[in-house]
Design a protein around this motif. Sequence first.
Motif, PDB file in Angstrom:
ATOM      1  N   ASP A  92       0.819  -1.191  -0.016  1.00 35.28           N
ATOM      2  CA  ASP A  92      -0.010  -0.217  -0.201  1.00 35.28           C
ATOM      3  C   ASP A  92       0.894   1.336  -0.005  1.00 35.28           C
ATOM      4  O   ASP A  92       2.100   1.173   0.099  1.00 35.28           O
ATOM      5  N   ALA A  93       0.230   2.352  -0.103  1.00 39.51           N
ATOM      6  CA  ALA A  93       0.713   3.812  -0.201  1.00 39.51           C
ATOM      7  C   ALA A  93       1.437   3.980   1.048  1.00 39.51           C
ATOM      8  O   ALA A  93       2.640   4.615   1.044  1.00 39.51           O
ATOM      9  N   LEU A 123      -1.906   0.285  -5.796  1.00 37.25           N
ATOM     10  CA  LEU A 123      -2.189   1.191  -4.675  1.00 37.25           C
ATOM     11  C   LEU A 123      -3.763   1.659  -4.613  1.00 37.25           C
ATOM     12  O   LEU A 123      -4.385   1.706  -5.970  1.00 37.25           O
ATOM     13  N   GLU A 124      -4.613   1.774  -3.513  1.00 36.60           N
ATOM     14  CA  GLU A 124      -6.057   1.894  -3.595  1.00 36.60           C
ATOM     15  C   GLU A 124      -6.083   3.199  -2.752  1.00 36.60           C
ATOM     16  O   GLU A 124      -6.478   3.041  -1.467  1.00 36.60           O
ATOM     17  N   PRO A 125      -6.216   4.439  -3.225  1.00 40.27           N
ATOM     18  CA  PRO A 125      -6.617   5.449  -2.503  1.00 40.27           C
ATOM     19  C   PRO A 125      -8.106   5.249  -2.136  1.00 40.27           C
ATOM     20  O   PRO A 125      -8.926   4.647  -2.692  1.00 40.27           O
ATOM     21  N   VAL A 171     -10.913   9.110  -5.847  1.00 41.93           N
ATOM     22  CA  VAL A 171     -10.245  10.045  -6.846  1.00 41.93           C
ATOM     23  C   VAL A 171     -11.437  10.759  -7.332  1.00 41.93           C
ATOM     24  O   VAL A 171     -12.434  10.157  -7.843  1.00 41.93           O
ATOM     25  N   VAL A 199      -6.843  13.730  -5.296  1.00 45.20           N
ATOM     26  CA  VAL A 199      -6.887  12.615  -4.592  1.00 45.20           C
ATOM     27  C   VAL A 199      -7.473  12.825  -3.300  1.00 45.20           C
ATOM     28  O   VAL A 199      -7.336  14.157  -2.708  1.00 45.20           O
ATOM     29  N   GLU A 222      -8.250  11.724   0.626  1.00 43.14           N
ATOM     30  CA  GLU A 222      -7.783  10.837   1.724  1.00 43.14           C
ATOM     31  C   GLU A 222      -8.734  11.038   2.710  1.00 43.14           C
ATOM     32  O   GLU A 222      -9.034  12.158   3.437  1.00 43.14           O
ATOM     33  N   GLN A 280       1.430   9.661   2.140  1.00 39.47           N
ATOM     34  CA  GLN A 280       0.661   8.618   1.661  1.00 39.47           C
ATOM     35  C   GLN A 280       0.021   9.140   0.365  1.00 39.47           C
ATOM     36  O   GLN A 280       0.055   8.392  -0.613  1.00 39.47           O
ATOM     37  N   TYR A 335      -0.034   8.440  -4.338  1.00 43.15           N
ATOM     38  CA  TYR A 335      -1.325   8.145  -5.152  1.00 43.15           C
ATOM     39  C   TYR A 335      -0.940   9.232  -6.260  1.00 43.15           C
ATOM     40  O   TYR A 335      -1.520   8.847  -7.319  1.00 43.15           O
TER      41      TYR A 335
END
Length: 389
Positions: A27-28, A152-154, A157, A167, A169, A191, A195
């Motif tokens: 992951d990020a 990677l999975e934000p 978006v 992005v 978060e 992090q 992304y």
Amino acid sequence: MSTTHHHSLRKRLADLRGPGTAPRPLDARALAALAANPGCRRRALMDAAGVDKGAVAEVLGAPARFGQSRFAFSRGHAFEARVKRDGCAELLRLLGAADPGVPAEVPDLAAPGPEGRAARTRLALAEAPAGSWTLLDHPLLALEVAGSLAYLEPDAVAVAPDGGWTVVEIKSFPILDGGADAQKVGAAARQAAVYVLALDAVEPGRARPDVLLVCPKDFSNLPTAEWVDVRKQLAVTGRQLTRLTRIEDIAATLPAGTTFDLRYAADGSTPTRSRIELSDAVDAVPAAYAPECLSTCELAFHCRDRSRADGCVESLGRGLRGELGTLTTVDAVLSAAHGEAGDPADPAVAALRRAAALRAEALSAPVPGAGVPAQQAEGRVGAGDAACR
């Protein structure tokens, strides 16, 4: 990277992970931690192979002492669900949509496998209609790191009416009186920067360098937002990730047969690999331990023990390591300080000898009142009392 080369690397990483062991996604947060310590080949290789470093640390007898509690995990999921409910109306408001009541397009990103989901995300980004909002809920982005693909999975978006990508978060730590914990915001920014780098790999220049950080307001569960400029994190993280040694080059240096397989028993959860054998496999990959690893890497306590056993000055901090120059072990530092080794013209050696001399002088100086007979000391106190009267 050619398809043949990619499949060859994937097989090599699967062998390192162990047959039948599902890979842990990179992951990020892990990439940001790796970018902060690009010299650690151990973490780079094990993360690329999808090794469960926490489980490895347990077998090694040096388990990690950090992580998110189940309560915090469930609270974060509940808060994210609130932010995205009612067609993401609340999220549109926080993004500054002119009419948050108009629902955004939320395309279906479901597809088989990570490659399929990443391809579906790229297609959704390309097909987002101009002039309206499109929200991608948990898209999957691909980023090549050290010759290996990371997915990677934000949280989200957003594609704005003008075509820009933002992005989003969503974190469960609060924004109190208009501000949040600086350390947590910094971690979220690093992090999010990963992304943005992954979005730039899809189409350079479309992703905005400021990300939307959504958190609870004060002690309520009411969502509020803060725009965070991640240009500095983008520059640093991008530069550090390019410095990583290619994964295939790291794997090529390992002894034949090296694997991090825990050899789970028939129940699928009980490791049967011996601690000594696993420790030899882990130690075959060079590490770059620093005290900062204790809060970001599951193997940090094992690496710290090895660093201390080898007398490496890195265990005392990167700053000190930089100041000591060619003196890389504690024994070398002590020898230089006591005049037993080292070039006197070396500024580090000169500073150590000066510090040792000052310490010896301080320890040899008489302590006021020390060595004075008790009766004499009592007489001085009595005289002082008389003078006070």
